[in-house]
Motif scaffolding. Structure first.
Motif, PDB file in Angstrom:
ATOM      1  N   LYS A  93       0.758  -1.243  -0.138  1.00 36.04           N
ATOM      2  CA  LYS A  93      -0.107   0.088   0.157  1.00 36.04           C
ATOM      3  C   LYS A  93       0.534   1.201  -0.068  1.00 36.04           C
ATOM      4  O   LYS A  93       0.289   2.333  -0.900  1.00 36.04           O
ATOM      5  CB  LYS A  93      -0.930   0.189   1.246  1.00 36.04           C
ATOM      6  CG  LYS A  93      -2.113  -0.854   0.852  1.00 36.04           C
ATOM      7  CD  LYS A  93      -3.106  -0.799   2.036  1.00 36.04           C
ATOM      8  CE  LYS A  93      -4.353  -1.672   1.711  1.00 36.04           C
ATOM      9  NZ  LYS A  93      -5.322  -1.709   2.719  1.00 36.04           N
ATOM     10  N   PRO A  94       1.967   1.392   0.650  1.00 32.69           N
ATOM     11  CA  PRO A  94       2.682   2.444   0.760  1.00 32.69           C
ATOM     12  C   PRO A  94       3.280   2.916  -0.563  1.00 32.69           C
ATOM     13  O   PRO A  94       3.905   3.893  -0.985  1.00 32.69           O
ATOM     14  CB  PRO A  94       3.949   2.287   1.698  1.00 32.69           C
ATOM     15  CG  PRO A  94       3.402   1.157   2.586  1.00 32.69           C
ATOM     16  CD  PRO A  94       2.480   0.290   1.686  1.00 32.69           C
ATOM     17  N   PHE A  95       3.414   1.906  -1.590  1.00 34.52           N
ATOM     18  CA  PHE A  95       4.060   2.048  -2.737  1.00 34.52           C
ATOM     19  C   PHE A  95       2.897   2.786  -3.904  1.00 34.52           C
ATOM     20  O   PHE A  95       3.423   2.965  -5.027  1.00 34.52           O
ATOM     21  CB  PHE A  95       4.617   0.648  -3.425  1.00 34.52           C
ATOM     22  CG  PHE A  95       6.041   0.436  -2.425  1.00 34.52           C
ATOM     23  CD1 PHE A  95       6.901   0.749  -2.475  1.00 34.52           C
ATOM     24  CD2 PHE A  95       5.488  -0.637  -1.381  1.00 34.52           C
ATOM     25  CE1 PHE A  95       8.172   0.222  -1.851  1.00 34.52           C
ATOM     26  CE2 PHE A  95       6.340  -0.941  -0.784  1.00 34.52           C
ATOM     27  CZ  PHE A  95       7.755  -0.488  -0.689  1.00 34.52           C
ATOM     28  N   ALA A 100       2.014   5.230  -9.116  1.00 38.93           N
ATOM     29  CA  ALA A 100       1.021   6.034  -9.715  1.00 38.93           C
ATOM     30  C   ALA A 100       1.728   7.185 -10.200  1.00 38.93           C
ATOM     31  O   ALA A 100       1.581   7.604 -11.470  1.00 38.93           O
ATOM     32  CB  ALA A 100      -0.332   6.665  -8.859  1.00 38.93           C
ATOM     33  N   VAL A 101       2.635   7.874  -9.458  1.00 43.85           N
ATOM     34  CA  VAL A 101       3.442   8.966  -9.982  1.00 43.85           C
ATOM     35  C   VAL A 101       4.290   8.551 -11.109  1.00 43.85           C
ATOM     36  O   VAL A 101       4.613   9.370 -12.389  1.00 43.85           O
ATOM     37  CB  VAL A 101       4.296   9.612  -8.958  1.00 43.85           C
ATOM     38  CG1 VAL A 101       5.555  10.546  -9.514  1.00 43.85           C
ATOM     39  CG2 VAL A 101       3.364  10.425  -8.028  1.00 43.85           C
ATOM     40  N   ILE A 102       5.024   7.557 -11.029  1.00 39.52           N
ATOM     41  CA  ILE A 102       6.066   6.774 -12.156  1.00 39.52           C
ATOM     42  C   ILE A 102       5.122   6.472 -13.290  1.00 39.52           C
ATOM     43  O   ILE A 102       5.483   7.068 -14.370  1.00 39.52           O
ATOM     44  CB  ILE A 102       6.722   5.666 -11.600  1.00 39.52           C
ATOM     45  CG1 ILE A 102       7.825   6.114 -10.376  1.00 39.52           C
ATOM     46  CG2 ILE A 102       7.372   4.933 -12.855  1.00 39.52           C
ATOM     47  CD1 ILE A 102       8.235   4.987  -9.642  1.00 39.52           C
ATOM     48  N   ALA A 103       3.861   6.120 -13.162  1.00 30.78           N
ATOM     49  CA  ALA A 103       3.148   5.796 -14.307  1.00 30.78           C
ATOM     50  C   ALA A 103       2.554   7.046 -14.927  1.00 30.78           C
ATOM     51  O   ALA A 103       2.616   6.998 -16.200  1.00 30.78           O
ATOM     52  CB  ALA A 103       1.819   4.831 -13.959  1.00 30.78           C
ATOM     53  N   LEU A 104       2.286   7.990 -14.237  1.00 26.24           N
ATOM     54  CA  LEU A 104       1.865   9.316 -14.679  1.00 26.24           C
ATOM     55  C   LEU A 104       2.941  10.188 -15.638  1.00 26.24           C
ATOM     56  O   LEU A 104       2.877  10.609 -16.571  1.00 26.24           O
ATOM     57  CB  LEU A 104       1.274  10.335 -13.702  1.00 26.24           C
ATOM     58  CG  LEU A 104      -0.143  10.000 -13.180  1.00 26.24           C
ATOM     59  CD1 LEU A 104      -0.737  10.759 -11.910  1.00 26.24           C
ATOM     60  CD2 LEU A 104      -0.732  10.045 -14.309  1.00 26.24           C
ATOM     61  N   ILE A 105       4.255  10.060 -15.289  1.00 21.60           N
ATOM     62  CA  ILE A 105       5.460  10.448 -15.822  1.00 21.60           C
ATOM     63  C   ILE A 105       5.680   9.773 -17.002  1.00 21.60           C
ATOM     64  O   ILE A 105       5.873  10.249 -18.122  1.00 21.60           O
ATOM     65  CB  ILE A 105       6.652  10.636 -14.850  1.00 21.60           C
ATOM     66  CG1 ILE A 105       6.420  11.483 -13.683  1.00 21.60           C
ATOM     67  CG2 ILE A 105       7.856  11.014 -15.510  1.00 21.60           C
ATOM     68  CD1 ILE A 105       7.482  11.480 -12.575  1.00 21.60           C
TER      69      ILE A 105
END
Length: 195
Positions: A93-95, A100-105
Motif C-alpha cells: 500500500k505505501p508504494f 502512480a506518479v511513475i506511471a503518470l510520468i
C-alpha cells in the motif's frame, strides 16, 4: 550463413517480442502458481534481453520492432505489477502513490514524444535499463524474501529514470530512442574537444 538464414535472423527479434506477449498472457492464467509464474516471467524477460541484442547484431532494427518491444514491455510490467499486488496485498500500500506518479510520468513522456516526434516512443537509456532490471528482479526477490526493501530501491530508480526520459524528450530536437543518458551529448562534445 545462407541468404535464407540471414533473412530468418532478421525476423527473430520480432518473434521474440511476440513470444514475450504470449508469455505475458500466460502469466495471467498462472498467477496463483508462484513457481510457474516466475518461470514464465523469466522466459519473458529473457526474450526482452535478446530481441534488442539480436536486432542490433543482425542490423535488423526497425520502428515496428521498437514499437512491438515497447508494447510487450508495457504489457509485461503491467501484469507483473498487478500480480505482485495480488501476492503482497497490504505490504505494498505505501508504494501505490509511487507507482502512480511513475506511471503518470511515463504516460506524460509518451505524450511528449507523440507531440514532438509524432510517434509514441520510449528511450533505451542506461537508467531505463537499470530500472527494467530492478523491476524484473522485484517479483522474484519478493517471492523469495517477502520483504519490501527492494521495492523502495526499485521505485526510486524507476522514478529517476522516468524523470530523465522526460527531460531528454523536452530538451531534444529529434528522437533518438537509443540515447543512453541525459548528458550524452555533453559527454560526446567533451570527447570531441579533447581530440
Amino acid at each position: 550463413m545462407s541468404k535464407a538464414g540471414k533473412i530468418m535472423m532478421k525476423h527473430v527479434p520480432n518473434i521474440l517480442s511476440i513470444s514475450r506477449i504470449i508469455f505475458v498472457i500466460l502469466l495471467i492464467f498462472f498467477y496463483k502458481n508462484g513457481s510457474l509464474f516466475i518461470g514464465l516471467y523469466t522466459a519473458a524477460v529473457v526474450s526482452d534481453l535478446f530481441d534488442g541484442f539480436i536486432a542490433r547484431r543482425t542490423n535488423s532494427q526497425s520502428r515496428f520492432g521498437a514499437r512491438l518491444d515497447s508494447f510487450a514491455d508495457v504489457c509485461m510490467y503491467g501484469i507483473v505489477i498487478v500480480v505482485v499486488f495480488y501476492w503482497a496485498h497490504d505490504l505494498l500500500k505505501p508504494f501505490i502513490p509511487w507507482i502512480a506518479v511513475i506511471a503518470l510520468i511515463r504516460v506524460g513522456n509518451f505524450l511528449i514524444a507523440a507531440y514532438k516526434y509524432h510517434v509514441f516512443a520510449g528511450l533505451h537509456t542506461w537508467a531505463n535499463k537499470l530500472a527494467g532490471v530492478l523491476i524484473f528482479l522485484t517479483p522474484i526477490v519478493f517471492y523469495v524474501t517477502r520483504n519490501t526493501v527492494f521495492f523502495w530501491i526499485t521505485c526510486l530508480v524507476a522514478l529517476l529514470s522516468a524523470i530523465e526520459e522526460g527531460l531528454i524528450h523536452l530538451t531534444s530536437e529529434t528522437l533518438d530512442e537509443n540515447r543512453r543518458c541525459l548528458i550524452q551529448r555533453y559527454l560526446t562534445k567533451r570527447s570531441d574537444i579533447r581530440k
